[in-house]
Motif scaffolding. Structure first.
Motif, PDB file in Angstrom:
ATOM      1  N   LEU A 148       0.838  -1.193   0.000  1.00  0.00           N
ATOM      2  CA  LEU A 148       0.000   0.000   0.000  1.00  0.00           C
ATOM      3  C   LEU A 148       0.877   1.248   0.000  1.00  0.00           C
ATOM      4  CD1 LEU A 148      -2.706  -1.025   2.637  1.00  0.00           C
ATOM      5  CD2 LEU A 148      -2.831  -1.218   0.145  1.00  0.00           C
ATOM      6  N   GLU A 149       0.612   2.154  -0.943  1.00  0.00           N
ATOM      7  CA  GLU A 149       1.347   3.418  -1.037  1.00  0.00           C
ATOM      8  C   GLU A 149       0.385   4.579  -0.771  1.00  0.00           C
ATOM      9  OE1 GLU A 149       4.297   4.416  -1.244  1.00  0.00           O
ATOM     10  OE2 GLU A 149       5.576   3.067  -2.412  1.00  0.00           O
ATOM     11  N   PRO A 150       0.464   5.242   0.392  1.00  0.00           N
ATOM     12  CA  PRO A 150      -0.388   6.405   0.645  1.00  0.00           C
ATOM     13  C   PRO A 150       0.114   7.618  -0.124  1.00  0.00           C
ATOM     14  CG  PRO A 150       1.065   6.019   2.508  1.00  0.00           C
ATOM     15  CD  PRO A 150       1.316   4.905   1.552  1.00  0.00           C
ATOM     16  N   TYR A 151      -0.794   8.489  -0.541  1.00  0.00           N
ATOM     17  CA  TYR A 151      -0.414   9.704  -1.254  1.00  0.00           C
ATOM     18  C   TYR A 151      -1.402  10.821  -0.910  1.00  0.00           C
ATOM     19  CZ  TYR A 151      -4.195   8.498  -4.512  1.00  0.00           C
ATOM     20  OH  TYR A 151      -5.409   8.197  -5.060  1.00  0.00           O
ATOM     21  N   VAL A 152      -0.969  12.052  -1.118  1.00  0.00           N
ATOM     22  CA  VAL A 152      -1.799  13.219  -0.803  1.00  0.00           C
ATOM     23  C   VAL A 152      -2.671  13.565  -2.013  1.00  0.00           C
ATOM     24  CG1 VAL A 152      -1.791  15.674  -0.194  1.00  0.00           C
ATOM     25  CG2 VAL A 152      -0.078  14.127   0.793  1.00  0.00           C
ATOM     26  N   ILE A 153      -3.963  13.767  -1.761  1.00  0.00           N
ATOM     27  CA  ILE A 153      -4.875  14.226  -2.814  1.00  0.00           C
ATOM     28  C   ILE A 153      -5.014  15.749  -2.748  1.00  0.00           C
ATOM     29  CG2 ILE A 153      -7.249  14.143  -3.674  1.00  0.00           C
ATOM     30  CD1 ILE A 153      -7.386  11.248  -2.697  1.00  0.00           C
ATOM     31  N   SER A 154      -5.215  16.287  -1.547  1.00  0.00           N
ATOM     32  CA  SER A 154      -5.269  17.743  -1.363  1.00  0.00           C
ATOM     33  C   SER A 154      -4.662  18.102  -0.023  1.00  0.00           C
ATOM     34  CB  SER A 154      -6.711  18.253  -1.457  1.00  0.00           C
ATOM     35  OG  SER A 154      -7.494  17.725  -0.393  1.00  0.00           O
ATOM     36  N   GLU A 155      -4.036  19.270   0.044  1.00  0.00           N
ATOM     37  CA  GLU A 155      -3.381  19.708   1.266  1.00  0.00           C
ATOM     38  C   GLU A 155      -4.276  20.652   2.068  1.00  0.00           C
ATOM     39  OE1 GLU A 155       0.369  21.350  -0.039  1.00  0.00           O
ATOM     40  OE2 GLU A 155       1.321  19.382   0.191  1.00  0.00           O
ATOM     41  N   ILE A 156      -3.795  21.065   3.239  1.00  0.00           N
ATOM     42  CA  ILE A 156      -4.535  22.005   4.077  1.00  0.00           C
ATOM     43  C   ILE A 156      -4.648  23.349   3.358  1.00  0.00           C
ATOM     44  CG2 ILE A 156      -4.471  23.298   6.249  1.00  0.00           C
ATOM     45  CD1 ILE A 156      -2.958  20.939   7.474  1.00  0.00           C
TER      46      ILE A 156
END
Length: 402
Positions: A148-156
Motif C-alpha cells: 500500500l502506497e499512501p499519497y496526498v490528494i489535497s493539502e490544508i
C-alpha cells in the motif's frame, strides 16, 4: 532495512485510516494528534528510503565482473540445456533492466566468441522494447502479498477571516494506492540451431529473449493494466486507489493539431506549477501525424529529434518547449481513433510504481514447437503496479466525433 520500511509504511497507513475516522467523527484535536504522528513517521520513512535508494543505486551501477559472469553463464546454460529452470532474484532482474541499454551482451563477444555453424542468430529489425520499463519507479516486493502506497490528494487550505470569528482550515485528504501481485507468463521462440552456440552465448541469447519478452508485456501493462475487469495490476489509464477513486487526470476531446502538445503540457502539474520530468508516451502513428503538421507556409510546426543511442525515444521541439517522447505500440493512436478512446499519456514515469514480487524464472521447452524445429523460452514472474501520485499522468481521450 527494507523490512523496516515496509513496517513503517504499514503503520503510517493505519495512522492515516485512524485519522480519517476521527475526522469524520468531528474529533479535531484527536485528528491533529494522529496527523502529527504521521508527520513524524514521514521523516523516519524518508531517512530509510534515502538509505535504501543509495544502496540500490550502488548495486544497480556496480559493474559486472566478466570472469564471474562467464562462470554464471556456463552454469546456467548447462541447467537450461538439461531442461531445468534458472531463477533471477527481483534485485538482479531490476539491475538487468536498469543496465540493459548500457551493457554489451555475451553474445556480441564481450566474454566468449560464439563459434560453429548457425551461431549468428539475427534479431529482427527494430527489436527494441518500450523504454517505459526502464523509467518507472521499481521496487523489490519479494515476500509480500500486496503493498500500500499512501499519497496526498489535497493539502490544508488556509482561510482569511480578518475581523470575523475564526473557522477551521480545509483539512487535507489522502488516498492509498494498492500494488498487488499479478502472475505474468512470457513466451519467446527461437530456432533450435541456438544449441550450436557456445554455452555462454547460448545462455545470453536465451536470457536476452526472455527479458525482452517480459519487458514488452510489462510495458503494455504499465499503460493498460492487466486487462481484468477487477485488475490486480493497474496501468496509467485505469489507475485507481483502494476507495475506487481515479488517480490519473483526463484531457478530453484531444485533437491532433498544433495545440495538442501545449494542452498536454499545461494539463499536467499543479495550479501554480508546470509538471517537471514529464514525458509523452504515444503510438508511432501519432508521432508521424505530429511530424506531418504544417503551418500556413507549409513549414513543419514541430521538430522531431530521435535519440541516437535509443531509437525508441527522442524529443519534440514545440517552439521554445522541448518535450521528451517514447514510442509504444501498446497505446492506441489518437490519429483515426473512434469516439472517447484513451490514447497517448503524458507524465513523470517515476509517478508509477512497478513491484516485483519474487524471482523471475526462465526455462526452455523443446516440445511446444518440435515440428517447426523451434524452442520455446518460457518465463514466469509476479508483478504489480499502480500510480502513486495523484494526477501523476494525463491521459488524452479522443473527442465524441472521433
Amino acid at each position: 532495512m527494507r523490512r523496516k520500511l515496509i513496517e513503517l509504511k504499514s503503520q503510517r497507513t493505519t495512522l492515516l485510516e485512524n485519522a480519517e475516522a476521527l475526522l469524520k467523527e468531528g474529533k479535531q484535536a484527536e485528528y491533529r494528534a494522529e496527523m502529527e504522528k504521521v508527520a513524524n513517521m514521514n521523516g523516519e520513512i524518508s531517512d530509510v528510503e534515502k538509505l535504501l535508494e543509495e544502496q540500490d543505486r550502488k548495486f544497480m551501477e556496480r559493474g559486472k565482473d566478466p570472469a564471474e559472469e562467464k562462470d554464471k553463464a556456463l552454469e546456467r546454460a548447462d541447467i537450461l540445456r538439461k531442461g531445468g529452470e534458472v531463477k533471477f532474484s527481483a534485485r538482479e532482474t531490476m539491475r538487468d533492466v536498469y543496465q540493459a541499454s548500457k551493457q554489451t551482451t555475451l553474445a556480441t563477444g564481450s566474454i566468449v566468441q560464439p563459434t560453429g555453424a548457425g551461431s549468428n542468430i539475427r534479431d529482427p529489425l527494430g527489436n527494441v522494447v518500450c523504454s517505459v520499463v526502464d523509467e518507472v519507479y521499481v521496487q523489490d516486493l519479494t515476500g509480500m502479498g500486496a503493498y500500500l502506497e499512501p499519497y496526498v490528494i489535497s493539502e490544508i487550505k488556509a482561510t482569511t477571516n480578518a475581523g470575523k470569528a475564526r473557522t477551521a482550515s480545509t483539512d487535507p485528504t489522502f488516498g492509498v494506492a494498492k500494488i498487488a501481485p499479478y502472475e505474468l507468463n512470457v513466451t519467446s521462440f527461437v530456432d533450435r540451431n541456438i544449441n550450436r552456440l557456445s554455452p555462454a552465448s547460448y545462455y545470453e541469447k536465451i536470457h536476452g529473449m526472455a527479458m525482452r519478452a517480459m519487458k514488452r508485456q510489462i510495458a503494455a501493462m504499465i499503460f493498460n493494466g492487466d486487462g481484468q475487469s477487477s485488475p490486480d495490476m493497474f496501468g496509467v489509464k485505469n489507475a485507481k486507489n483502494v476507495a475506487g477513486g481515479t488517480i490519473f487526470k483526463k484531457l478530453e476531446n484531444a485533437k491532433l493539431d498544433e495545440n495538442l502538445l501545449t494542452e498536454l503540457f499545461f494539463a499536467y502539474g499543479g495550479d501554480e506549477t508546470l509538471g517537471a520530468n514529464a514525458k509523452l508516451y504515444l503510438n508511432k502513428k501519432d508521432l508521424l501525424a505530429i511530424g506531418k503538421l504544417r503551418n500556413g507556409d507549409k513549414e513543419r510546426i514541430f521538430k522531431i529529434i530521435p535519440e541516437g543511442g535509443n531509437p525508441n525515444r527522442g524529443t519534440i521541439v514545440d517552439g521554445g518547449t522541448v518535450i521528451p517522447y517514447v514510442i509504444s505500440s501498446a497505446l492506441t493512436a489518437l490519429d483515426g481513433a473512434g469516439a472517447t478512446i484513451q490514447t497517448m499519456v503524458y507524465g513523470d514515469p517515476m509517478n508509477y510504481e512497478l513491484g516485483l514480487f519474487g524471482d523471475y524464472t526462465i526455462r526452455v521447452d523443446e516440445s511446444v514447437k518440435a515440428v517447426e524445429r523451434m524452442y520455446a523460452i518460457l518465463g514466469d514472474v509476479m508483478v504489480g503496479g499502480n500510480l502513486i501520485v495523484d494526477k501523476g499522468f494525463v491521459v488524452a481521450t479522443s473527442g465524441a466525433g472521433g
